[in-house]
Scaffold this motif. Structure first.
Motif, mmCIF file in Angstrom:
data_model
loop_
_atom_site.group_PDB
_atom_site.id
_atom_site.type_symbol
_atom_site.label_atom_id
_atom_site.label_comp_id
_atom_site.label_asym_id
_atom_site.label_seq_id
_atom_site.Cartn_x
_atom_site.Cartn_y
_atom_site.Cartn_z
ATOM 1 N N LYS A 1 -14.068 -3.253 1.255
ATOM 2 C CA LYS A 1 -13.381 -4.104 2.230
ATOM 3 C C LYS A 1 -13.127 -3.339 3.524
ATOM 4 O O LYS A 1 -12.853 -2.146 3.511
ATOM 5 C CB LYS A 1 -12.028 -4.581 1.679
ATOM 6 N N SER A 2 -13.178 -4.053 4.647
ATOM 7 C CA SER A 2 -12.836 -3.453 5.934
ATOM 8 C C SER A 2 -11.322 -3.283 6.022
ATOM 9 O O SER A 2 -10.571 -3.856 5.218
ATOM 10 C CB SER A 2 -13.323 -4.349 7.074
ATOM 11 N N THR A 3 -10.878 -2.541 7.006
ATOM 12 C CA THR A 3 -9.436 -2.373 7.212
ATOM 13 C C THR A 3 -8.758 -3.721 7.409
ATOM 14 O O THR A 3 -7.699 -3.988 6.825
ATOM 15 C CB THR A 3 -9.162 -1.447 8.419
ATOM 16 N N LEU A 4 -9.347 -4.585 8.211
ATOM 17 C CA LEU A 4 -8.774 -5.912 8.447
ATOM 18 C C LEU A 4 -8.680 -6.712 7.152
ATOM 19 O O LEU A 4 -7.645 -7.337 6.878
ATOM 20 C CB LEU A 4 -9.604 -6.675 9.476
ATOM 21 N N GLN A 5 -9.716 -6.676 6.332
ATOM 22 C CA GLN A 5 -9.688 -7.399 5.058
ATOM 23 C C GLN A 5 -8.610 -6.840 4.132
ATOM 24 O O GLN A 5 -7.910 -7.604 3.456
ATOM 25 C CB GLN A 5 -11.059 -7.320 4.369
ATOM 26 N N ARG A 6 -8.451 -5.530 4.123
ATOM 27 C CA ARG A 6 -7.419 -4.896 3.292
ATOM 28 C C ARG A 6 -6.030 -5.347 3.740
ATOM 29 O O ARG A 6 -5.182 -5.680 2.923
ATOM 30 C CB ARG A 6 -7.520 -3.376 3.379
ATOM 31 N N HIS A 7 -5.810 -5.336 5.051
ATOM 32 C CA HIS A 7 -4.508 -5.734 5.573
ATOM 33 C C HIS A 7 -4.222 -7.196 5.247
ATOM 34 O O HIS A 7 -3.097 -7.547 4.869
ATOM 35 C CB HIS A 7 -4.442 -5.487 7.078
ATOM 36 N N ARG A 8 -5.234 -8.046 5.373
ATOM 37 C CA ARG A 8 -5.046 -9.458 5.036
ATOM 38 C C ARG A 8 -4.694 -9.642 3.565
ATOM 39 O O ARG A 8 -3.909 -10.518 3.221
ATOM 40 C CB ARG A 8 -6.299 -10.258 5.388
ATOM 41 N N TYR B 1 -1.011 -8.748 3.402
ATOM 42 C CA TYR B 1 -0.210 -9.801 4.031
ATOM 43 C C TYR B 1 -0.142 -11.041 3.152
ATOM 44 O O TYR B 1 0.899 -11.706 3.087
ATOM 45 C CB TYR B 1 -0.778 -10.185 5.407
#
Length: 77
Positions: free
Chosen positions: A41-48, A51
């Motif tokens: 997963k990308s950083t954005l996907q991980r953060h989502r 969240y």
């Protein structure tokens, strides 16, 4: 809101995660989440993903959440 509640919510949504949350003012928090589900997963996907475990609390009871997301030691990205 407190760091223990946030930590419990993240663990409930990502059961295999190691989670540590800090923040003393009740609205600004820092979280470090280590989870094998982050593999690929990308950083954005991980953060989502993180969240999503907090739902409507983000932007309401939780004003800001700084995130550091990592894979367990020994796993490649």
């Amino acid at each position: 809101m407190d760091s223990i509640t946030i930590e419990q919510m993240i663990r409930a949504g990502l059961p295999d995660a190691e989670v540590s949350v800090s923040g003393a003012d009740g609205v600004h928090f820092e979280a470090h989440v280590i989870c094998s589900a982050f593999l690929g997963k990308s950083t954005l996907q991980r953060h989502r993903m993180v969240y999503a475990t907090l739902g409507e609390l983000m932007g309401n009871e939780i004003h800001a959440l700084g995130l550091r997301t990592d894979l367990p030691q020994g796993q490649d990205h």
